[in-house]
Design an enzyme around this catalytic site. Structure first.
Site, PDB file in Angstrom:
ATOM      1  N   LYS A  42     -14.843  42.627  83.609  1.00 44.37           N
ATOM      2  CA  LYS A  42     -14.206  43.270  84.766  1.00 44.37           C
ATOM      3  C   LYS A  42     -13.960  44.767  84.512  1.00 44.37           C
ATOM      4  CE  LYS A  42     -14.003  39.705  87.525  1.00 44.37           C
ATOM      5  NZ  LYS A  42     -14.824  39.659  88.748  1.00 44.37           N
ATOM      6  N   THR A  59      -6.337  30.647  94.024  1.00 42.11           N
ATOM      7  CA  THR A  59      -7.666  30.113  94.381  1.00 42.11           C
ATOM      8  C   THR A  59      -8.069  29.088  93.306  1.00 42.11           C
ATOM      9  OG1 THR A  59      -9.042  31.574  93.032  1.00 42.11           O
ATOM     10  CG2 THR A  59      -8.313  32.458  95.164  1.00 42.11           C
ATOM     11  N   ASN A  72     -18.761  39.442  95.092  1.00 38.29           N
ATOM     12  CA  ASN A  72     -17.518  38.706  94.829  1.00 38.29           C
ATOM     13  C   ASN A  72     -17.683  37.572  93.813  1.00 38.29           C
ATOM     14  OD1 ASN A  72     -14.806  37.332  95.665  1.00 38.29           O
ATOM     15  ND2 ASN A  72     -16.379  35.785  96.051  1.00 38.29           N
ATOM     16  N   TYR A  78     -13.699  37.996  79.852  1.00 35.92           N
ATOM     17  CA  TYR A  78     -13.442  38.244  81.283  1.00 35.92           C
ATOM     18  C   TYR A  78     -12.962  39.689  81.465  1.00 35.92           C
ATOM     19  CZ  TYR A  78     -11.493  37.485  85.989  1.00 35.92           C
ATOM     20  OH  TYR A  78     -11.205  37.562  87.335  1.00 35.92           O
ATOM     21  N   VAL A  90     -26.279  34.542  91.668  1.00 38.41           N
ATOM     22  CA  VAL A  90     -26.246  36.018  91.644  1.00 38.41           C
ATOM     23  C   VAL A  90     -26.895  36.622  90.397  1.00 38.41           C
ATOM     24  CG1 VAL A  90     -24.314  36.413  93.213  1.00 38.41           C
ATOM     25  CG2 VAL A  90     -23.855  35.906  90.788  1.00 38.41           C
ATOM     26  N   ASP A 145     -23.841  31.436  98.021  1.00 36.17           N
ATOM     27  CA  ASP A 145     -23.123  30.826  96.900  1.00 36.17           C
ATOM     28  C   ASP A 145     -24.111  29.957  96.125  1.00 36.17           C
ATOM     29  OD1 ASP A 145     -19.748  30.319  96.559  1.00 36.17           O
ATOM     30  OD2 ASP A 145     -21.105  29.140  95.310  1.00 36.17           O
TER      31      ASP A 145
HETATM   32  P1  NAD Z   1     -13.359  30.850  93.081  1.00 38.56           P
HETATM   33  O1  NAD Z   1     -13.640  30.085  91.855  1.00 38.56           O
HETATM   34  O2  NAD Z   1     -12.438  30.269  94.120  1.00 38.56           O
HETATM   35  O3  NAD Z   1     -14.724  31.241  93.828  1.00 38.56           O
HETATM   36  C1  NAD Z   1     -15.815  31.787  93.116  1.00 38.56           C
HETATM   37  C2  NAD Z   1     -17.097  31.410  93.871  1.00 38.56           C
HETATM   38  O4  NAD Z   1     -18.192  32.014  93.165  1.00 38.56           O
HETATM   39  C3  NAD Z   1     -17.363  29.903  93.913  1.00 38.56           C
HETATM   40  O5  NAD Z   1     -17.676  29.519  95.242  1.00 38.56           O
HETATM   41  C4  NAD Z   1     -18.555  29.715  92.981  1.00 38.56           C
HETATM   42  O6  NAD Z   1     -19.420  28.658  93.376  1.00 38.56           O
HETATM   43  C5  NAD Z   1     -19.237  31.060  93.099  1.00 38.56           C
HETATM   44  N1  NAD Z   1     -20.096  31.356  91.942  1.00 38.56           N
HETATM   45  C6  NAD Z   1     -19.785  31.237  90.635  1.00 38.56           C
HETATM   46  N2  NAD Z   1     -20.843  31.578  89.874  1.00 38.56           N
HETATM   47  C7  NAD Z   1     -21.839  31.941  90.714  1.00 38.56           C
HETATM   48  C8  NAD Z   1     -23.160  32.388  90.543  1.00 38.56           C
HETATM   49  N3  NAD Z   1     -23.729  32.524  89.333  1.00 38.56           N
HETATM   50  N4  NAD Z   1     -23.905  32.665  91.653  1.00 38.56           N
HETATM   51  C9  NAD Z   1     -23.377  32.506  92.889  1.00 38.56           C
HETATM   52  N5  NAD Z   1     -22.126  32.064  93.116  1.00 38.56           N
HETATM   53  C10 NAD Z   1     -21.369  31.783  92.050  1.00 38.56           C
HETATM   54  O7  NAD Z   1     -12.806  32.258  92.589  1.00 38.56           O
HETATM   55  P2  NAD Z   1     -11.968  33.421  93.305  1.00 38.56           P
HETATM   56  O8  NAD Z   1     -10.617  33.401  92.728  1.00 38.56           O
HETATM   57  O9  NAD Z   1     -12.148  33.388  94.774  1.00 38.56           O
HETATM   58  O10 NAD Z   1     -12.699  34.682  92.674  1.00 38.56           O
HETATM   59  C11 NAD Z   1     -13.534  35.558  93.411  1.00 38.56           C
HETATM   60  C12 NAD Z   1     -13.670  36.851  92.619  1.00 38.56           C
HETATM   61  O11 NAD Z   1     -12.381  37.459  92.485  1.00 38.56           O
HETATM   62  C13 NAD Z   1     -14.204  36.648  91.202  1.00 38.56           C
HETATM   63  O12 NAD Z   1     -15.060  37.723  90.866  1.00 38.56           O
HETATM   64  C14 NAD Z   1     -12.938  36.697  90.360  1.00 38.56           C
HETATM   65  O13 NAD Z   1     -13.189  37.075  89.031  1.00 38.56           O
HETATM   66  C15 NAD Z   1     -12.126  37.729  91.118  1.00 38.56           C
HETATM   67  N6  NAD Z   1     -10.679  37.662  90.855  1.00 38.56           N
HETATM   68  C16 NAD Z   1      -9.955  36.550  91.153  1.00 38.56           C
HETATM   69  C17 NAD Z   1      -8.586  36.528  90.878  1.00 38.56           C
HETATM   70  C18 NAD Z   1      -7.702  35.335  91.172  1.00 38.56           C
HETATM   71  O14 NAD Z   1      -6.540  35.320  90.734  1.00 38.56           O
HETATM   72  N7  NAD Z   1      -8.176  34.326  91.889  1.00 38.56           N
HETATM   73  C19 NAD Z   1      -7.972  37.643  90.304  1.00 38.56           C
HETATM   74  C20 NAD Z   1      -8.752  38.758  90.021  1.00 38.56           C
HETATM   75  C21 NAD Z   1     -10.103  38.757  90.313  1.00 38.56           C
END
Ligand code: NAD
Length: 272
Positions: free
Chosen positions: A157, A190, A90, A153, A64, A37
């Protein structure tokens, strides 16, 4: 025997939400997990949770979008455990905002963190996963259909969705024995909803914005549990652990013929 016993997995964005839940779920199934992370402290907390349950994990800082770092991450996982066979791309962000006011810088950042990273991770996986394996790319229901206030976004995606399919075909044609699938969550409760996605409310009708916004002390943003209840016929948001269970199945041998597909997990949100 546990389904992932002895496998080595890399999970990006493993310090929070879906990434943390996935790292824990993979470790529970016997995988050695490298949690990465940008926020290293949070990736370390995930490791502590895995160790507390007698699992194997180590953390490493990783942005990343840093191209060179990807080789280090694969080498580190191989040195500490074994050649990785599982990669969960992720990490992601959501820079919301109305198109007319959206800056090119925000657009580029959104694409870079959500889409460039998936390319870089998948490419590294194809170069390093010598014994084959499975790559999961986190897309979203926003990669299947549009959402007002989240155009960049959605674009990022949607890119993840089709890149995944192309990569799956290419891996198969090259005989790499690497499956590549995308996962498309709906509204999952989240922290992402309390950060950048908060700006989605800027262009919502006032009543909807009032119903969804959180304003309690240090917390602001969108209340995912209310949005989930409104969006899903099941009347609730999903839990990160539910997405983690889907991912754990997809990377296992039980999913050995599932490849190049989009796996929606949204409580029937997009079923109409
Ligand atoms: P979150 O914000 O809880 O966690 C995201 C994590 O990614 C964080 O720990 C952050 O520090 C890390 N991060 C961000 N930018 C980064 C970078 N440049 N390098 C390394 N780490 C980095 O989000 P989440 O809801 O757990 O989302 C995880 C994935 O699921 C994402 O790709 C998000 O787009 C996708 N997603 C989430 C949802 C939702 O409703 N939560 C829905 C669809 C898709």
């Amino acid at each position: 025997m546990k389904s992932l016993q002895g496998c080595t997995a890399i999970v990006t964005g493993a310090g929070s939400g879906i990434g943390r839940a996935t790292a824990i779920a993979l470790a529970n199934e016997g995988a050695n997990v490298l949690t990465t992370d940008m926020d290293e402290a949070s990736a370390k907390e995930t490791v502590s949770a895995i160790h507390a349950a007698d699992g194997r994990a180590q953390s490493a800082p990783q942005n990343v979008v840093d191209e060179e770092r990807w080789d280090d991450i694969f080498s580190l996982a191989a040195d500490v455990y074994s050649t990785p066979s599982i990669l969960i791309n992720n990490a992601g962000i959501a820079i919301a905002g109305a198109i007319r006011d959206y800056s090119l810088d925000d657009w580029k950042k959104q694409m870079s963190v959500n889409l460039d990273s998936v390319f870089l991770g998948t490419r590294a996986g194809m170069r390093h996963m010598n014994d084959g394996g499975s790559i999961i790319n986190l897309s979203s229901v926003a990669g299947l259909r549009g959402a007002s206030g989240a155009s960049a976004y959605c674009a990022s995606k949607g890119g993840v969705r089709l890149f995944t399919k192309a990569a799956a075909i290419e891996c198969a044609q090259l005989g790499l024995n690497i499956r590549v699938n995308s996962v498309h969550p709906g509204i999952i409760d989240t922290p992402i909803w309390q950060t950048d996605l908060a700006r989605m409310t800027e262009i919502m009708p006032e009543e909807q914005s009032k119903a969804l916004s959180i304003h309690d002390g240090s917390n602001s943003g969108i209340d995912a549990s209310i949005l989930g209840a409104m969006s899903s016929p099941m009347g609730r948001a999903g839990k990160p652990e539910e997405v983690a269970d889907l991912i754990t199945f997809l990377v296992s041998d039980k999913a050995s013929y599932i490849n190049g597909q989009e796996h929606v997990i949204d409580g029937a949100m997009t079923s109409n």
